[in-house]
Write a protein that holds these residues in place. Structure first.
Motif: not given
Ligand SMILES: CC(C)[C@H](C(=O)O)[C@@H](O)C(=O)O
Ligand code: SF4
Length: 779
Positions: A159-164
C-alpha cells in the motif's frame, strides 16, 4: 533456461509479483491495483482529467471514496455535531472546502463510486475506514492520493501513496507504472515495557534510520514484538513508514489479521468457500527463509522508551526521560545546521529536560492514532482527572464515524469531556489544520499525529509527536510528561487488547437502509457549476529536452512538501495558479503578504529561476500533494537537482513534465551550486544527461530511467500508453477472478456489478496535447 527452483522471496516480492501486468527489460512494471481509496483533496483534478479525455473509471467496484481532510471544517462551532446536516452545500461554511467536498460528491455520482459522505456514519479518515470496512485485504495492492496509504500495509498489503496524476491513471486503467523497490527489514524482538506502544516503536525506528532511511524501499516490520501487536497497533507503525522515507511498510498476515477481518462488511463472508480460500492464501504471504534484504535493522524492544519528538522532523526524537539535544550532539554538518534551525523554530534550548517543556494544546487524533484502541488507552490515563490549567485546548478527534459511535457506546466521550477535552466529529482536523483547528504562532502541541514539520499544525505552531497515552499524560500534567508516572502500567497495543465491537455496525451496513445511504447523495448535489469548472486539462505536458536558466540555490535538508506548498493552498480544485503560494511560509513575512527579502526566490536573478538546486538530502519528503510540483511549475521551475528525493514527490514531478535530477556526488553538486549562487545560468541537457555551465562546460553527468526520459523528451501521456496495453490488463483481470475471486467485489460493492467497465484501447499513443506520435508504442 530459467531455473526451476525459485530463489527465496520476501513478502514484498510475492505481493508485487502477483500484481505484475507487464514488466519491461528496463525494469518498468505495469502493476495492477486492487483497491483505490479516494478523498476530496487529491482527486478533483484527476476526475477532471478523466472527463476531458472522455474516460471512465475502470473498476468502480474496487474504488471507495470519502471526505476527510476538510470534513470537520463544516462546523461554525467546532464541537457541534452533524445533527443539523441537510446538504453538504448548506453545511460547509468555508467556500473552498465546500467546493472541494461538493466536487467529490459530483464525481462519485457521475462515475458511480461507493462514497461515504458527511451524513454517513462510516465517513472518516480514508486510512481508518478502509481497514474498518474490510476494503483493505492481505496481499492486495492499495493506493490513494495520500502518503499515509502505507497504513494498509499492516495487513500484508502493498500500500502506497500516489499523486493526483497517478490517481487519474488508476481510475482510468486500474494500474500504475512503477518499478521494484528495495527490500528493507526492521526486526523488533523482545517484550515492550509498560507504557510503551507501537507509536513509540515507530518513532524510535525513525530516530535510528532517519527520514531518508527507507527511501526507495519497502519496509517489512517483523520480530516477536511486532507479532504480538494488534492490527490497530500494526497500522500505526506502517502508517509512519513514510516518515522513515519508505514507499510502504508491511507486516505479514497472521491469525491476528484474520481475526480482525472476520465479519467486516467488505471481507469475504466468514465460512464461505471464498473465505477459506482467502485465509489459505493470506497465511502463505510471508517471507521465505533465506530471503535477501537490501537493508536490515535490528532493534531490541527493551531499548524503546516512551518517545517524543523535539524538533521539526520525525527523526528528531528522544526518550521522554531525555533532554533537548544541541548541535554538538551531531557530527554531520548538515545535521548540526538542521538542529540549530529546529531549536530556533521550536523555541527550545539544548539541555532542557523534555519533561520541563510546557504544552499549550493537545491533539489526539489522525490516521496514526485515532482508532478505538487509541481512544481507550488515552481514556484510561485521563479517567477521573482534569486537564492542566495551562492547557488552552485539548481535542479528541475519532478517526471515523464508527470509531466515534463505538467510543460513545463505551462512555469514553464522557471520560474525555469530564476531563476537559473537546469531543469531535471524524476527520483529519488538527493533524494538518485544513480546518480552523490550528495552532497560533508559538503555540506548542502534544500531538498523536505523524508530522512535526514547520507550520504543519499552523504557521509558527510547534508540534511534539507522541503516543495517545503520552498525549493524554501531557494534557493532565501540562508539560510533556512520562505516562509511566501517571497511569497504571499498560500498553494498549498488546495482543489481546480489546477489539472494536463492530458487529452491530456490520449488521447495520448489510441492511437495505444502509445500502441506500451508501449511494444516495443529497438531492441537490447533482450539479454545481462552481465545482465542475476545474481548470486545466489532464496535463498539457510540453516536451523536455534542454533547459537553460538561473538555478535557485537552497542548502536545507529534508525540505518537505508542506514547506513547498502549505496546507491552506490545497483547497483548490485546479492545478494552476499556485506559483504565488510556493514556499509561502519562507517567502513572505509572518502573517502578511510582504516578501521576505532574504529568501532566495525574492532576489534577482533567482526570481526567474528555472531550476532549483538543493544541497540538502530528501527534497520533497512527506505528503503526496502534487500541488508541490504544480506550485514549482507555476513559478517557472521545471527541474530540481538534489542528492535525494522523497519517492512520491520524485514521481509526481515526472508526471508534470518536470525533471528531478539526483546527484549524489557532493563535489559535482557543489560545482552546480556554486554557479547557481554566483547568479550564473546553467543548462540541463536531458537528451545527453549532462548539466553544463553558461559557457557550455560540463558540471555533472546524471542518470535517468530510460522510460521516464522517453516520456519527457516526447511529452507522452502515460494513460494513453497504458491503455494500449489493455489486453494485458484484461488477461490479468481474468487470472485475478479465478485465483483471488474475493477481490472482484463483495458486500455492498455487488451493487456495482463485478468486473471492469469497458474501456476503449488507444492503439496509437499521443502526446498530452493530442498529437499522434507515430507507430504504436508500448508503455
Ligand atoms: C492532502 C494529502 C495529499 C496529504 C498527504 O499526502 O499526506 C495529507 O494527508 C498530509 O498528511 O499531509
Ligand atoms: S496524516 Fe493527517 S492529514 Fe494526512 S491523512 Fe493522516 S490524518 Fe489526514
Amino acid at each position: 533456461m530459467p531455473s526451476a527452483v525459485k530463489s527465496p522471496q520476501t513478502l514484498y516480492d510475492k505481493v508485487f509479483e502477483d500484481h505484475i501486468v507487464e514488466e519491461k527489460e528496463d525494469g518498468t512494471v505495469l502493476l495492477y491495483i486492487d483497491r483505490h481509496l479516494v478523498h476530496e483533496v487529491t482527486s478533483p483534478q484527476a476526475f477532471e482529467g478523466l472527463r476531458n479525455a472522455g474516460r471512465k473509471v475502470r473498476r468502480p467496484d474496487c474504488t471507495l471514496a470519502t471526505v476527510d481532510h476538510t470534513s470537520d471544517t463544516c462546523q461554525n462551532i467546532p464541537t457541534a455535531s452533524r445533527k443539523n446536516l441537510t446538504t453538504t452545500e448548506k453545511f460547509i461554511d468555508e467556500a473552498d472546502s465546500r467546493t472541494q467536498c461538493m466536487t467529490l460528491e459530483d464525481n462519485v455520482k457521475a462515475f458511480d463510486l461507493t462514497y461515504f459522505g458527511l451524513d454517513d456514519k462510516r465517513q472518516g479518515i480514508v486510512h481508518i475506514i478502509g481497514p474498518e470496512q474490510g476494503f483493505t485485504l492481505p496481499g492486495t495492492t492499495v493506493v490513494c492520493g495520500d502518503s499515509h496509504t502505507s497504513t494498509h500495509g499492516a495487513f500484508g498489503a502493498l500500500a502506497f501513496g500516489i499523486g493526483t496524476s497517478e490517481v487519474e491513471h488508476v481510475l482510468a486503467t486500474q494500474t500504475l507504472i512503477t518499478r521494484r523497490s528495495k527490500n528493507m527489514r526492521v526486526q523488533v524482538n523482545g517484550a515492550l515495557a509498560a507504557g510503551v506502544s507501537s507509536k513509540d516503536i515507530i518513532l524510535h525506528v525513525i530516530g535510528i534510520i532517519g527520514t531518508a532511511g527507507g527511501t526507495g524501499a519497502v519496509i517489512e516490520f517483523c520480530g516477536s514484538a511486532i507479532r504480538e501487536l494488534s492490527m490497530e497497533a500494526r497500522m500505526s507503525i506502517c502508517n509512519m513508514s513514510i516518515e522513515g522515507g519508505a514507499r510502504a511498510g508491511m507486516v505479514a498476515p497472521d491469525q491476528i489479521t484474520i481475526d480482525y477481518l472476520k465479519g467486516r462488511p467488505l471481507a469475504p463472508k466468514v465460512d464461505s468457500p471464498e473465505w477459506k480460500k482467502a485465509c489459505n492464501y493470506w497465511l502463505g504471504l510471508r517471507s521465505d527463509d533465506g530471503a535477501k534484504y537490501d537493508i536490515e535493522v535490528n532493534i531490541d524492544a527493551k531499548d524503546i522508551a516512551p518517545t517524543v519528538s523535539w524538533g521539526t522532523s520525525p527523526q528528531d526524537v528522544v526518550p521522554i526521560t531525555g533532554v533537548v539535544p544541541g548541535p554538538d550532539d551531531f557530527e554531520d554538518e548538515v545535521k548540526k545546521q538542521a538542529c540549530e534551525r529546529a531549536l530556533k523554530y521550536m523555541g527550545l534550548t539544548a539541555g532542557t529536560p523534555m519533561q520541563e517543556v510546557q504544552v499549550d494544546k493537545v491533539f489526539i487524533g489522525s490516521c496514526t492514532n485515532a482508532r478505538i484502541e487509541d481512544l481507550r488507552a488515552a481514556a484510561r490515563v485521563v479517567e477521573g482527572k482534569k486537564i492542566a490549567s495551562n492547557i488552552k485546548r485539548a481535542m479528541i478527534v475519532p478517526g471515523s464515524g464508527l470509531v466515534k459511535r463505538q467510543a460513545e457506546a463505551e462512555g469514553l466521550n464522557k471520560i474525555f469531556s469530564d476531563a476537559g477535552f473537546e469531543w469531535r466529529e471524524a476527520g483529519c482536523s488538527m493533524c494538518l489544520g485544513m480546518n480552523p483547528d490550528i495552532l497560533s504562532p508559538g503555540e506548542r502541541c502534544a500531538s498523536t499525529s505523524n508530522r512535526n514539520f514547520e507550520g504543519r499544525q499552523g504557521a509558527g505552531g510547534r508540534t511534539h509527536l507522541m503516543s495517545p497515552v503520552m498525549a493524554a499524560a501531557a494534557a493532565i500534567v501540562g508539560n510533556l510528561a512520562d505516562v509511566r508516572k501517571l497511569a497504571p502500567p499498560t500498553h494498549a497495543s498488546a495482543k489481546g487488547s480489546p477489539k472494536i465491537e463492530l458487529d452491530a455496525h456490520v449488521q447495520d451496513v448489510d441492511g437495505d437502509d444502509e445500502l441506500e445511504s451508501i449511494m444516495d447523495l443529497p438531492a441537490d448535489s447533482q450539479s454545481h457549476p462552481s465545482s465542475t469548472n476545474t481548470a486545466g486539462a489532464t496535463a498539457g505536458m510540453p516536451k523536455f529536452e534542454t533547459l537553460r536558466g538561473y538555478a535557485a540555490p537552497m542548502d536545507i535538508a529534508n525540505i518537505d512538501t508542506d514547506a513547498i506548498i502549505p496546507k491552506q493552498f490545497l483547497k483548490t480544485i485546479k492545478r494552476s495558479g499556485l506559483g504565488s503560494a510556493l514556499f509561502h511560509a519562507w517567502r513572505y513575512e509572518a502573517g502578511s503578504n510582504d516578501e521576505n527579502p532574504d529568501f532566495v526566490l525574492n532576489k534577482e536573478p533567482w526570481r526567474q529561476s528555472k531550476t532549483l538546486i538543493c544541497t540538502g538530502p530528501n527534497f520533497g519528503c512527506g505528503s503526496s500533494r502534487e500541488h508541490a510540483p504544480w506550485a514549482l511549475l507555476d513559478f517557472g521551475i521545471k527541474c530540481i537537482i538534489a542528492p535525494s528525493f522523497g519517492d512520491i514527490f520524485f514521481n509526481n514531478t515526472f508526471k508534470n513534465g518536470m525533471l528531478p535530477i539526483q546527484i549524489t556526488d557532493t563535489a559535482a553538486l557543489q560545482r552546480i551550486a556554486a554557479e547557481a549562487k554566483a547568479g550564473k545560468e546553467i543548462e540541463v541537457d536531458l537528451v545527453n544527461q549532462v548539466v553544463r555551465d553558461a559557457e557550455g562546460s560540463e558540471l555533472a553527468k546524471f542518470d535517468v530511467e530510460q522510460f521516464r526520459k522517453h516520456c519527457l523528451v516526447n511529452g507522452l501521456d502515460d494513460i494513453g500508453l497504458t491503455m494500449s496495453s489493455v489486453d494485458k490488463i484484461e488477461t490479468h483481470e481474468k487470472k485475478r477472478t479465478s485465483v483471488w475471486p474475493w477481490l472482484d467485489g463483495s458486500g455492498y460493492l455487488a451493487r456495482h456489478g463485478k468486473g471492469p467497465v469497458k474501456i476503449e484501447a488507444k492503439p496509437v499513443p499521443k502526446t498530452n496535447r493530442g498529437e499522434v506520435i507515430g507507430e504504436p508504442l508500448e508503455w
